[in-house]
Structures are given as C-alpha cells and as structure tokens.
Scaffold this motif. Structure first.
Motif, PDB file in Angstrom:
ATOM      1  N   THR A   1      -6.346 -19.909  -3.969  1.00 27.75           N
ATOM      2  CA  THR A   1      -5.741 -21.229  -4.178  1.00 27.75           C
ATOM      3  C   THR A   1      -5.616 -21.612  -5.641  1.00 27.75           C
ATOM      4  OG1 THR A   1      -7.897 -22.314  -3.990  1.00 27.75           O
ATOM      5  CG2 THR A   1      -6.623 -22.046  -1.962  1.00 27.75           C
ATOM      6  N   GLN A   2      -5.956 -20.686  -6.553  1.00 27.91           N
ATOM      7  CA  GLN A   2      -5.842 -21.030  -7.970  1.00 27.91           C
ATOM      8  C   GLN A   2      -4.400 -21.027  -8.465  1.00 27.91           C
ATOM      9  OE1 GLN A   2      -7.492 -18.460  -6.615  1.00 27.91           O
ATOM     10  NE2 GLN A   2      -7.652 -16.701  -7.995  1.00 27.91           N
ATOM     11  N   HIS A   3      -3.450 -20.651  -7.584  1.00 24.31           N
ATOM     12  CA  HIS A   3      -2.033 -20.641  -7.959  1.00 24.31           C
ATOM     13  C   HIS A   3      -1.253 -21.523  -6.985  1.00 24.31           C
ATOM     14  CE1 HIS A   3      -3.178 -17.340 -10.553  1.00 24.31           C
ATOM     15  NE2 HIS A   3      -3.626 -16.674  -9.506  1.00 24.31           N
ATOM     16  N   LEU A   4      -1.731 -22.733  -6.759  1.00 26.17           N
ATOM     17  CA  LEU A   4      -1.130 -23.602  -5.750  1.00 26.17           C
ATOM     18  C   LEU A   4       0.330 -23.912  -6.038  1.00 26.17           C
ATOM     19  CD1 LEU A   4      -3.978 -26.186  -5.144  1.00 26.17           C
ATOM     20  CD2 LEU A   4      -3.216 -24.409  -3.584  1.00 26.17           C
ATOM     21  N   GLU A   5       0.729 -23.920  -7.310  1.00 21.21           N
ATOM     22  CA  GLU A   5       2.079 -24.358  -7.631  1.00 21.21           C
ATOM     23  C   GLU A   5       3.149 -23.415  -7.081  1.00 21.21           C
ATOM     24  OE1 GLU A   5       0.761 -21.719 -11.022  1.00 21.21           O
ATOM     25  OE2 GLU A   5      -0.097 -23.259  -9.744  1.00 21.21           O
TER      26      GLU A   5
ATOM     27  N   ALA B   1     -10.678 -20.417  -4.894  1.00 17.35           N
ATOM     28  CA  ALA B   1     -10.447 -19.748  -6.179  1.00 17.35           C
ATOM     29  C   ALA B   1     -11.161 -18.394  -6.178  1.00 17.35           C
ATOM     30  CB  ALA B   1     -10.917 -20.640  -7.321  1.00 17.35           C
ATOM     31  N   ILE B   2     -10.806 -17.561  -5.240  1.00 14.70           N
ATOM     32  CA  ILE B   2     -11.442 -16.250  -5.092  1.00 14.70           C
ATOM     33  C   ILE B   2     -10.924 -15.301  -6.171  1.00 14.70           C
ATOM     34  CG2 ILE B   2     -11.903 -16.478  -2.634  1.00 14.70           C
ATOM     35  CD1 ILE B   2      -9.313 -15.008  -2.059  1.00 14.70           C
ATOM     36  N   THR B   3     -11.680 -14.272  -6.455  1.00 13.92           N
ATOM     37  CA  THR B   3     -11.304 -13.307  -7.486  1.00 13.92           C
ATOM     38  C   THR B   3     -11.242 -11.910  -6.887  1.00 13.92           C
ATOM     39  OG1 THR B   3     -13.569 -12.791  -8.151  1.00 13.92           O
ATOM     40  CG2 THR B   3     -12.508 -14.706  -9.209  1.00 13.92           C
ATOM     41  N   PRO B   4     -10.474 -11.007  -7.502  1.00 16.35           N
ATOM     42  CA  PRO B   4     -10.446  -9.619  -7.040  1.00 16.35           C
ATOM     43  C   PRO B   4     -11.821  -8.973  -7.035  1.00 16.35           C
ATOM     44  CG  PRO B   4      -8.579 -10.025  -8.485  1.00 16.35           C
ATOM     45  CD  PRO B   4      -9.457 -11.253  -8.544  1.00 16.35           C
TER      46      PRO B   4
ATOM     47  N   PHE C   1      -2.868  -9.802  -7.337  1.00 18.02           N
ATOM     48  CA  PHE C   1      -4.240  -9.983  -6.852  1.00 18.02           C
ATOM     49  C   PHE C   1      -4.727  -8.731  -6.138  1.00 18.02           C
ATOM     50  CE2 PHE C   1      -7.608 -11.225  -4.049  1.00 18.02           C
ATOM     51  CZ  PHE C   1      -8.302 -12.218  -4.714  1.00 18.02           C
ATOM     52  N   LEU C   2      -3.931  -8.181  -5.244  1.00 20.35           N
ATOM     53  CA  LEU C   2      -4.378  -7.016  -4.476  1.00 20.35           C
ATOM     54  C   LEU C   2      -4.399  -5.742  -5.314  1.00 20.35           C
ATOM     55  CD1 LEU C   2      -2.728  -7.571  -0.980  1.00 20.35           C
ATOM     56  CD2 LEU C   2      -5.133  -7.815  -1.626  1.00 20.35           C
TER      57      LEU C   2
ATOM     58  N   ARG D   1      -3.004 -29.151   2.611  1.00 20.13           N
ATOM     59  CA  ARG D   1      -3.073 -28.196   3.700  1.00 20.13           C
ATOM     60  C   ARG D   1      -4.344 -27.357   3.615  1.00 20.13           C
ATOM     61  NH1 ARG D   1       1.744 -26.766   6.486  1.00 20.13           N
ATOM     62  NH2 ARG D   1       0.495 -25.128   7.437  1.00 20.13           N
ATOM     63  N   MET D   2      -4.764 -27.015   2.410  1.00 20.20           N
ATOM     64  CA  MET D   2      -5.980 -26.218   2.256  1.00 20.20           C
ATOM     65  C   MET D   2      -7.216 -26.997   2.695  1.00 20.20           C
ATOM     66  SD  MET D   2      -5.361 -23.110   1.254  1.00 20.20           S
ATOM     67  CE  MET D   2      -4.056 -23.241   2.469  1.00 20.20           C
TER      68      MET D   2
END
Length: 425
Positions: free
Chosen positions: A311-315, A370-373, A200-201, A345-346
């Motif tokens: 949070t799009q990778h909660l698993e 579900a934020i994006t770069p 992501f970063l 939790r979120m």
C-alpha cells in the motif's frame, strides 16, 4: 444428430481476462464438443459468439485475446456495447433464436442484451443472481447462492458447482517442469497492478534466490500482458521501479516452453506466454500473487500462495470497481480521490483472496500494508522450509474446490434453453 434449425446463436457475455480464461474458455470448448458450432464447424447452423461488456478493470485487449482463441464466430469489443444494444445489425446478422449466458461483469448488461436480441437468458451466479425475474435459468456456484434468491425464483436455479473445479489437475503429469523448487510470480494483468507488482516481485525474487540458491521462478503472463509490458514496468519509465533494487530486466534467451528474463542481480525468471499455464502453475511449491481472479485459479489448482497488496504506492492502485473507481480515474481528481478511495478500501477491506472469501476465513495469508520485498522473501523462505505447512494449505485449498463437473452441468443448461433441434438428439 437431428436437423439443426435455420440459425441460432449461443452468446457468451464476459468482461475481463480472468473470467475469459477460467469461465469462458472451458464452457466454449465444452459447447464445441457437444454440437457443431461455427466457427469450428463452418456449415453449422448454430454459432458461438462472445460479447464483452464495459468494465473499469478491463485492459482493452480482451477482444484480441478472445479472437485468438479461435472459439468464436464473432467477438464484440466492450467499447461498442452500447451501440450494439441500439443497432445490433451493424455488427452482423443475429439469428432469431439464441441464448445469452452471463459469465462475468455486471449482470444487468446481459439482461439488456437478451431483451434486445429476444434471446433466452442464463446467469452463472458465483455469489448472487441479481435479476432473477429476467433469468430463464440460473446456474449457481453453491447452495448458498441459491438460498440468497427470493423463494419464488428458486425453481429456476440449479446448483452446478464451481467452474474453477474443472481446471486440469492431470496436466502436471503431461507437461513436467524441469527439476527444482519452483515459485510462481503473478504481478497481475492491469497496468496499475503491474506498475507496482513487477518491480516488487522482481526484487522479492532476487532476495529469495539469495536465501535459497536452488529456487527457480516462473512468471505466467496474463493473456492481456506482453513481455514488453514487463520490461517497461521494470525499467526507468516506471517511477515506482526506482524504489526497488532489481534494476531493468534483460531478455536472456529462450527455451522451448518459455522465454528467459534476467534481473540486474542475475536472477532468471522463466516467462510462459502460452495460456492458460495451469500445467506449469500446478507444479509450483508456492505462488506470490496480487489479488484478483488469479487467486481463484491458484486455489482451484491447489497451489499455496501469499497474497500481496503493497500500500505504499496508493496513488497508482486505482483498479477498483464501481462508480467511485471511475471517478478516481478522472484527470483532475485522479490523484487525490484515488489515494483517498484506495486508503478507505484498505481500511475496510475484509477478505481479499478468493479462497478466503469462499471459505469466510483466512486460508491463505494476505499481506496488506507497507510490506517490503525482504519481508516477503523471508516469509516465503519460511513456508518453503516447512513442507508440512505448505501441504496443509494445499489440502485446505483442495477442500474448497468442490467436485468437478460444473462445466458439463452448465453446458447442459445451455443446451436445454436452445430450440430442441439445436441441442442434438
């Protein structure tokens, strides 16, 4: 200096990499400055020891990091903590006199350890001291933590302040970064965070570099993270990396103070392996960071930040505390319960960044969802284009930091709990 007793130990107790760098190391250095202690003073009667305690968020490398500091006669790994309680002698002789100092983890572990060793007990209470009855002394971060104590135990408590306030603000002048607009990237220290944070970063850096060609990127490695971990999490072995456009990272040489990595898009990331990297971090205009102790470090250094929780990778984001976090790691329940727990939790998260928790309000932005770069790069560009706004955030962070001196005050409390001859004249 007066004669030292036949033997004694100052035993610091900790759990994770954030506390090791921000609480344990400063106090250990201060104690060595105050009196002769093994291992630095080989003939000293007193020794400085470290016991690591169980923690679901630990990486398993903490004992290696602590040993490399060269500050402790003995570092006991968390995996043997229960055996240490049962048979302390298996891990070497323990002197009759000593002090156990809580600096992270579950406070009950230090209650057990001090009782087993017969040592006096000091707790550094950031928010609350949970077992005041069994504390000889309590060092509180704030008056609020002191007021949370039942009245009958408050006379045991001294407000020392925030240990983070003693981070070296003067280091900026002694170790200047090359000229440029520096942005720090902090993907975390735990594997679950790295799996999301690194790709992501890296894509965020690519997109921000396209918007601001003069921007330069700094990535200080957590003490439990290796460069190889970054390469792995940005590569094909991490399925999450396929969702991002950065491609694998490639080594691209080195400079005297850092290693260079290059993304597939050509963005250079300066990786600092020395720890702590406060001198370099303090010179960054902005930091993009995960939640955790790093937000407390950045806040203490007065570095503006955006705190990111995609949070799009909660698993894979199962790095939570407590028994539910442990259940979420069980092989048969990991995926289903991990997703449900993290989603809960979120939704009920409150404030996540330490500066915000401390202030009770939103001092630094928290971007959860579900934020994006591309979104984060655009927001970072907006902040960097508004120096007055950045300065306002920096001023707010510094106002929360408090006055320095907490490490010296905590050291004095340790000395007062030692036998009189051990603390010097």
């Amino acid at each position: 200096m007066s004669t030292l007793p036949p033997g004694g130990s100052v035993c610091l107790v900790c759990n994770g990499p954030g506390e090791l760098s921000t609480w344990v190391r400063p106090l250990a250095e201060a104690l060595h400055e105050a009196m002769p202690l093994r291992p630095r003073a080989e003939q000293a009667s007193l020794a400085l020891d470290l016991v690591l305690v169980p923690c679901p968020n630990a990486t398993g490398r903490e004992h290696h990091v602590a040993s490399d500091m060269g500050l402790f006669r003995r570092v006991t790994p968390a995996r043997v903590f229960w055996r240490l309680l049962c048979r302390p002698g298996r891990w070497g002789p323990w002197p009759r006199h000593g002090v156990v100092v809580f600096l992270g983890g579950d406070q009950f572990w230090t209650v057990l350890l001090s009782a087993r060793l017969g040592y006096r007990h000091l707790t550094y209470a950031e928010w609350i001291a949970r077992w005041p009855r069994w504390n000889d002394r309590i060092a509180a971060m704030s008056s609020q933590a002191q007021q949370r104590l039942p009245p009958r135990w408050r006379n045991r408590c001294t407000v020392v302040g925030d240990l983070m306030a003693d981070l070296p603000a003067s280091a900026r002048r002694s170790q200047p970064l090359p000229e440029g607009e520096w942005v720090a990237l902090l993907p975390g220290s735990k594997r679950a965070k790295l799996r999301v944070g690194v790709p992501f970063l890296m894509e965020t850096a690519d997109r921000l570099a396209a918007r601001r060609p003069g921007c330069r990127f700094l990535l200080p490695l957590a003490p439990t993270v290796a460069v190889e971990d970054l390469l792995e999490q940005a590569g094909p072995s991490n399925p999450i990396a396929r969702a991002y456009g950065t491609g694998p990272l490639q080594p691209d040489g080195a400079m005297p103070w850092c290693l260079l990595l290059r993304t597939a898009a050509g963005t250079t990331v300066h990786v600092i392996r020395s720890h702590p990297a406060h001198a370099s971090l303090s010179q960054c205009a902005l930091a993009l960071t995960t939640v955790g102790a790093n937000t407390a470090e950045l806040g203490a250094l007065g570095v503006p930040m955006l705190v990111l929780v995609p949070t799009q990778h909660l698993e894979v984001m199962q790095a939570w505390d407590g028994w539910l976090g442990l259940i979420a790691r069980l092989p048969l329940l990991r995926r289903l319960l991990g997703v449900a727990l993290t989603a809960w939790r979120m939704r009920h998260r409150g404030l996540l960044a330490w500066p915000n928790i401390s202030a009770g309000r939103m001092v630094v932005p928290e971007r959860v969802g579900a934020i994006t770069p591309e979104q984060i790069a655009a927001e970072a560009d907006d902040w960097l284009s508004a120096p007055a706004r950045l300065q306002g955030m920096r001023d707010d962070l510094r106002s929360l930091r408090g006055q320095p001196g907490a490490v010296a005050a905590l050291r004095q409390m340790v000395l007062e709990l030692l036998p009189p001859a051990a603390a010097g004249p």
